[in-house]
Design an enzyme around this catalytic site. Structure first.
Site, PDB file in Angstrom:
ATOM      1  N   LYS A  13      27.896 -23.414 -57.105  1.00 51.47           N
ATOM      2  CA  LYS A  13      28.611 -24.668 -57.343  1.00 51.47           C
ATOM      3  C   LYS A  13      29.910 -24.675 -56.539  1.00 51.47           C
ATOM      4  O   LYS A  13      30.433 -23.627 -56.140  1.00 51.47           O
ATOM      5  CB  LYS A  13      28.891 -24.872 -58.832  1.00 51.47           C
ATOM      6  CG  LYS A  13      29.819 -23.835 -59.463  1.00 51.47           C
ATOM      7  CD  LYS A  13      31.243 -24.311 -59.546  1.00 51.47           C
ATOM      8  CE  LYS A  13      32.121 -23.266 -60.203  1.00 51.47           C
ATOM      9  NZ  LYS A  13      33.517 -23.450 -59.900  1.00 51.47           N
ATOM     10  N   ALA A 102      32.470 -13.304 -54.427  1.00 51.03           N
ATOM     11  CA  ALA A 102      33.897 -13.619 -54.527  1.00 51.03           C
ATOM     12  C   ALA A 102      34.278 -14.812 -53.653  1.00 51.03           C
ATOM     13  O   ALA A 102      35.400 -14.904 -53.173  1.00 51.03           O
ATOM     14  CB  ALA A 102      34.750 -12.397 -54.181  1.00 51.03           C
ATOM     15  N   GLY A 104      34.175 -18.007 -54.762  1.00 52.98           N
ATOM     16  CA  GLY A 104      34.558 -19.145 -55.583  1.00 52.98           C
ATOM     17  C   GLY A 104      33.426 -20.112 -55.855  1.00 52.98           C
ATOM     18  O   GLY A 104      33.661 -21.260 -56.227  1.00 52.98           O
ATOM     19  N   GLY A 107      28.893 -17.357 -58.257  1.00 54.96           N
ATOM     20  CA  GLY A 107      27.684 -16.542 -58.088  1.00 54.96           C
ATOM     21  C   GLY A 107      27.345 -15.709 -59.302  1.00 54.96           C
ATOM     22  O   GLY A 107      26.205 -15.702 -59.760  1.00 54.96           O
ATOM     23  N   ASP A 142      32.463 -20.534 -66.372  1.00 52.46           N
ATOM     24  CA  ASP A 142      31.565 -21.347 -65.538  1.00 52.46           C
ATOM     25  C   ASP A 142      30.115 -21.303 -65.999  1.00 52.46           C
ATOM     26  O   ASP A 142      29.290 -22.073 -65.525  1.00 52.46           O
ATOM     27  CB  ASP A 142      31.624 -20.883 -64.079  1.00 52.46           C
ATOM     28  CG  ASP A 142      32.881 -21.327 -63.356  1.00 52.46           C
ATOM     29  OD1 ASP A 142      33.509 -22.321 -63.787  1.00 52.46           O
ATOM     30  OD2 ASP A 142      33.235 -20.695 -62.346  1.00 52.46           O
TER      31      ASP A 142
END
Length: 165
Positions: A13, A102, A104, A107, A142
Site C-alpha cells: 500500500k 522498509a 513504507g 510489507g 496497518d
C-alpha cells in the site's frame, strides 16, 4: 500425513496523504491518512500438517534480512489464531518478497494480514474481515487496512477505516 497449502497475495500500500492530527493518551500519533493498494505484492504460501500435539510454526523467506522466528509478523499472526482457536498442527509459512523492505509500503503488515486470511481459510475458521481486523490491530496499525485493501481513509492509529471512491 501430507501438507495442504494455500497461497495468499499480500499487496503493498501507499499513503497518498498522511496527517498527524494529535497524540493519543498512549503516546501513539493520532493519524488521518488516505491509503491505496498498489500492484506490488508478496506471495505468502501457508501449509498445514495435522497430527501434532501442539501447534508448531515455521517461517521462511527468500529475503535473508527478515527474521524467520517469532520476530516476524507472519509468525505472530499464525500464533495468535492458532492459540485463540486451539489449533494443533504444524504450519509452514513461506514468503516470496517483492514489496521493498522498509520502504513504507506495509510489507510486513501485508504479510501478516495474508497469514491471518490464509490461516482462516486453511483451517476453515469462518472469521469475517472485521474479526480478522480485530486480531490484526493487535499486531500492527496497518494490518486492519491490509486485510481489506482498496482506497480507504484511515484514522486513529490506522484502525478506523472508511471506504473512498
Amino acid at each position: 500425513m501430507q501438507y495442504r497449502s494455500v497461497t495468499v497475495l499480500a499487496p503493498a500500500k501507499l499513503n497518498l496523504s498522511l496527517d498527524v492530527v494529535g497524540t493519543l493518551p498512549n503516546g501513539y500519533h493520532d493519524l488521518d491518512m488516505i491509503m491505496q493498494t498498489v500492484g506490488v505484492y508478496d506471495d505468502v504460501i501457508i501449509s498445514r500438517k495435522d497430527g501434532t500435539q501442539t501447534y508448531e510454526i515455521e517461517v521462511s523467506t527468500d529475503a535473508d534480512v527478515l527474521p524467520n522466528d517469532k520476530g516476524n509478523l507472519a509468525f505472530m499472526a499464525a500464533k495468535v489464531l492458532m492459540e485463540a482457536y486451539d489449533i494443533k498442527a504444524k504450519v509452514k509459512i513461506h514468503i516470496n518478497k517483492r514489496i521493498p523492505i522498509a520502504g513504507g509500503m506495509a510489507g510486513g503488515s501485508a504479510d501478516c494480514a495474508a497469514v491471518l486470511r490464509g490461516v482462516n481459510q486453511l483451517f476453515q475458521l469462518g472469521l469475517t474481515d472485521e474479526q480478522l481486523q480485530e486480531y490484526g490491530v493487535k499486531l500492527g496499525a496497518d494490518v486492519p487496512y491490509c486485510i481489506v485493501g482498496g482506497t480507504k481513509r484511515a484514522q486513529g492509529i490506522g484502525e478506523i477505516l472508511t471506504d473512498l471512491p
